[in-house]
Scaffold this motif. Structure first.
Motif, PDB file in Angstrom:
ATOM      1  N   PRO A   1       0.817  -1.233   0.000  1.00 59.23           N
ATOM      2  CA  PRO A   1       0.000   0.000   0.000  1.00 59.23           C
ATOM      3  C   PRO A   1       0.841   1.268   0.000  1.00 59.23           C
ATOM      4  N   ALA A   2       1.887   1.299   0.815  1.00 58.86           N
ATOM      5  CA  ALA A   2       2.722   2.501   0.897  1.00 58.86           C
ATOM      6  C   ALA A   2       3.496   2.731  -0.394  1.00 58.86           C
ATOM      7  N   VAL A   3       3.948   1.653  -1.030  1.00 60.86           N
ATOM      8  CA  VAL A   3       4.694   1.798  -2.284  1.00 60.86           C
ATOM      9  C   VAL A   3       3.814   2.396  -3.372  1.00 60.86           C
ATOM     10  N   VAL A   4       2.579   1.939  -3.449  1.00 64.87           N
ATOM     11  CA  VAL A   4       1.646   2.474  -4.455  1.00 64.87           C
ATOM     12  C   VAL A   4       1.436   3.970  -4.243  1.00 64.87           C
ATOM     13  N   VAL A   5       1.221   4.372  -2.995  1.00 61.33           N
ATOM     14  CA  VAL A   5       1.043   5.794  -2.689  1.00 61.33           C
ATOM     15  C   VAL A   5       2.292   6.579  -3.088  1.00 61.33           C
ATOM     16  N   GLY A   6       3.471   6.058  -2.739  1.00 61.70           N
ATOM     17  CA  GLY A   6       4.714   6.736  -3.072  1.00 61.70           C
ATOM     18  C   GLY A   6       4.917   6.879  -4.572  1.00 61.70           C
ATOM     19  N   MET A   7       4.569   5.841  -5.343  1.00 62.22           N
ATOM     20  CA  MET A   7       4.718   5.914  -6.795  1.00 62.22           C
ATOM     21  C   MET A   7       3.811   6.972  -7.405  1.00 62.22           C
ATOM     22  N   LEU A   8       2.575   7.046  -6.932  1.00 64.58           N
ATOM     23  CA  LEU A   8       1.643   8.057  -7.452  1.00 64.58           C
ATOM     24  C   LEU A   8       2.128   9.464  -7.121  1.00 64.58           C
ATOM     25  N   LEU A   9       2.632   9.652  -5.906  1.00 64.66           N
ATOM     26  CA  LEU A   9       3.203  10.950  -5.552  1.00 64.66           C
ATOM     27  C   LEU A   9       4.423  11.261  -6.427  1.00 64.66           C
ATOM     28  N   GLY A  10       5.192  10.228  -6.749  1.00 64.89           N
ATOM     29  CA  GLY A  10       6.350  10.416  -7.605  1.00 64.89           C
ATOM     30  C   GLY A  10       5.973  10.863  -9.006  1.00 64.89           C
ATOM     31  N   VAL A  11       4.893  10.310  -9.539  1.00 68.17           N
ATOM     32  CA  VAL A  11       4.427  10.722 -10.868  1.00 68.17           C
ATOM     33  C   VAL A  11       4.068  12.203 -10.872  1.00 68.17           C
ATOM     34  N   VAL A  12       3.353  12.638  -9.837  1.00 59.35           N
ATOM     35  CA  VAL A  12       2.968  14.052  -9.737  1.00 59.35           C
ATOM     36  C   VAL A  12       4.200  14.940  -9.594  1.00 59.35           C
ATOM     37  N   PHE A  13       5.110  14.524  -8.717  1.00 58.30           N
ATOM     38  CA  PHE A  13       6.316  15.318  -8.479  1.00 58.30           C
ATOM     39  C   PHE A  13       7.184  15.392  -9.728  1.00 58.30           C
ATOM     40  N   LEU A  14       7.304  14.274 -10.453  1.00 55.57           N
ATOM     41  CA  LEU A  14       8.128  14.217 -11.657  1.00 55.57           C
ATOM     42  C   LEU A  14       7.594  15.154 -12.734  1.00 55.57           C
ATOM     43  N   ALA A  15       6.284  15.279 -12.791  1.00 52.37           N
ATOM     44  CA  ALA A  15       5.675  16.143 -13.796  1.00 52.37           C
ATOM     45  C   ALA A  15       5.823  17.624 -13.462  1.00 52.37           C
ATOM     46  N   ALA A  16       6.030  17.955 -12.168  1.00 56.92           N
ATOM     47  CA  ALA A  16       6.022  19.363 -11.748  1.00 56.92           C
ATOM     48  C   ALA A  16       7.390  19.911 -11.362  1.00 56.92           C
ATOM     49  N   ALA A  17       8.281  19.073 -10.849  1.00 62.42           N
ATOM     50  CA  ALA A  17       9.539  19.570 -10.274  1.00 62.42           C
ATOM     51  C   ALA A  17      10.677  19.502 -11.288  1.00 62.42           C
ATOM     52  N   PRO A  18      11.630  20.455 -11.231  1.00 60.48           N
ATOM     53  CA  PRO A  18      12.823  20.388 -12.084  1.00 60.48           C
ATOM     54  C   PRO A  18      13.760  19.277 -11.636  1.00 60.48           C
ATOM     55  N   ASP A  19      14.598  18.795 -12.571  1.00 55.53           N
ATOM     56  CA  ASP A  19      15.497  17.673 -12.283  1.00 55.53           C
ATOM     57  C   ASP A  19      16.401  17.941 -11.085  1.00 55.53           C
ATOM     58  N   ALA A  20      16.939  19.163 -10.989  1.00 53.69           N
ATOM     59  CA  ALA A  20      17.883  19.476  -9.910  1.00 53.69           C
ATOM     60  C   ALA A  20      17.232  19.311  -8.549  1.00 53.69           C
ATOM     61  N   LEU A  21      15.985  19.748  -8.415  1.00 46.20           N
ATOM     62  CA  LEU A  21      15.277  19.611  -7.146  1.00 46.20           C
ATOM     63  C   LEU A  21      15.007  18.152  -6.829  1.00 46.20           C
ATOM     64  N   VAL A  22      14.625  17.384  -7.847  1.00 50.64           N
ATOM     65  CA  VAL A  22      14.357  15.958  -7.643  1.00 50.64           C
ATOM     66  C   VAL A  22      15.593  15.252  -7.105  1.00 50.64           C
ATOM     67  N   ARG A  23      16.748  15.505  -7.721  1.00 45.70           N
ATOM     68  CA  ARG A  23      17.986  14.851  -7.296  1.00 45.70           C
ATOM     69  C   ARG A  23      18.313  15.183  -5.849  1.00 45.70           C
ATOM     70  N   ARG A  24      18.208  16.447  -5.480  1.00 49.87           N
ATOM     71  CA  ARG A  24      18.599  16.855  -4.133  1.00 49.87           C
ATOM     72  C   ARG A  24      17.634  16.332  -3.075  1.00 49.87           C
ATOM     73  N   VAL A  25      16.363  16.323  -3.395  1.00 51.43           N
ATOM     74  CA  VAL A  25      15.385  15.781  -2.449  1.00 51.43           C
ATOM     75  C   VAL A  25      15.678  14.310  -2.171  1.00 51.43           C
ATOM     76  N   ILE A  26      15.956  13.554  -3.216  1.00 48.43           N
ATOM     77  CA  ILE A  26      16.239  12.132  -3.039  1.00 48.43           C
ATOM     78  C   ILE A  26      17.549  11.934  -2.270  1.00 48.43           C
ATOM     79  N   GLY A  27      18.569  12.737  -2.579  1.00 42.36           N
ATOM     80  CA  GLY A  27      19.836  12.632  -1.863  1.00 42.36           C
ATOM     81  C   GLY A  27      19.679  12.877  -0.374  1.00 42.36           C
TER      82      GLY A  27
END
Length: 251
Positions: free
Chosen positions: A79-105
């Motif tokens: 259940p948690a993985v599914v929620v995380g993936m859906l949030l990731g799709v939204v974030f990927l569509a809205a956030a710039p690459d540099a922000l994505v990398r730093r958030v994950i780091g």
């Protein structure tokens, strides 16, 4: 055939071998392959291409470790993985690459610190491999894993920390991770196609590199059957830290 330099093909070849090793022996090392592919290919194409090669590695890992997985641990994560993936799709569509990398780091470094602290605090207690964690722990790791795998194919380090926290033996660790990533990566294909991450030239690259993934996987299989538990756990932590620090570097 995509027009790449000798250096570009060399980076991709090394990345393919690392993917095989990561699936068969060194969880979390896939983040290094992500870095190599990003250096050789455009960002979107590298994401889609490496996803397909990761699935090839998943198939080998399933064949090698399918009988060692803790399926109950996987069910708790779904259940948690599914929620995380859906949030990731939204974030990927809205956030710039540099922000994505730093958030994950940052997420990776926090997860590493929390995992090591928990293991140190519990060092005096008996080891119960695969023990049921608190539901909140599975929810946090699962959602972070789903989020990071969707936006950057970088869930390996996070899920490595989760399985490390469960104190799985080496083969149970690798088998559980194999089933987890096989299911998650295949489920990402429709999203990746929809976002334009999988391209015809990327498919050609995949076809060229598949044998190297298999070579890396066989080499990793030989390593995994001989590696001591303590050394394995230390390698997982070191590789995860390297991956996290890479994601924090400017590009």
């Amino acid at each position: 055939m995509p027009e790449l330099s000798v250096a570009g093909w060399s980076l991709l070849a090394l990345g393919a071998v690392v993917i095989g090793l990561s699936k068969a022996a060194l969880p979390g090392a896939g983040t290094i392959a992500v870095a190599l592919f990003a250096a050789a290919l455009p960002a979107k194409q590298s994401t889609g291409t490496i996803l397909l090669l990761l699935i090839v590695g998943d198939l080998f890992a399933l064949w090698a470790y399918r009988r060692h997985a803790d399926l109950r641990a996987l069910v708790r994560l779904i259940p948690a993985v599914v929620v995380g993936m859906l949030l990731g799709v939204v974030f990927l569509a809205a956030a710039p690459d540099a922000l994505v990398r730093r958030v994950i780091g940052v997420i990776l470094l926090v997860v590493i610190a929390a995992t090591l602290w928990r293991r140190r605090a519990a060092s005096g207690s008996p080891v119960d491999a695969g023990a049921r964690p608190h539901p909140a722990v599975a929810a946090v790791y699962g959602s972070l894993g789903g989020f990071t795998t969707m936006v950057a194919n970088a869930a390996g380090p996070i899920m490595s920390m989760y399985f490390l926290a469960l104190r799985f033996p080496v083969q149970a660790f690798l088998g559980t991770a194999a089933w987890f990533f096989a299911i998650v990566n295949v489920s990402k294909i429709p999203f990746s196609v929809g976002l334009g991450l999988i391209t015809p030239s990327g498919l050609v690259i995949v076809a060229v590199l598949v044998p190297l993934v298999v070579v890396g996987a066989f080499a990793g299989r030989a390593i995994a059957t001989r590696i001591p538990q303590r050394l394995f756990e230390r390698l997982v932590v070191v590789i995860t830290v390297i991956g996290a620090l890479y994601l924090l570097l400017p590009v």
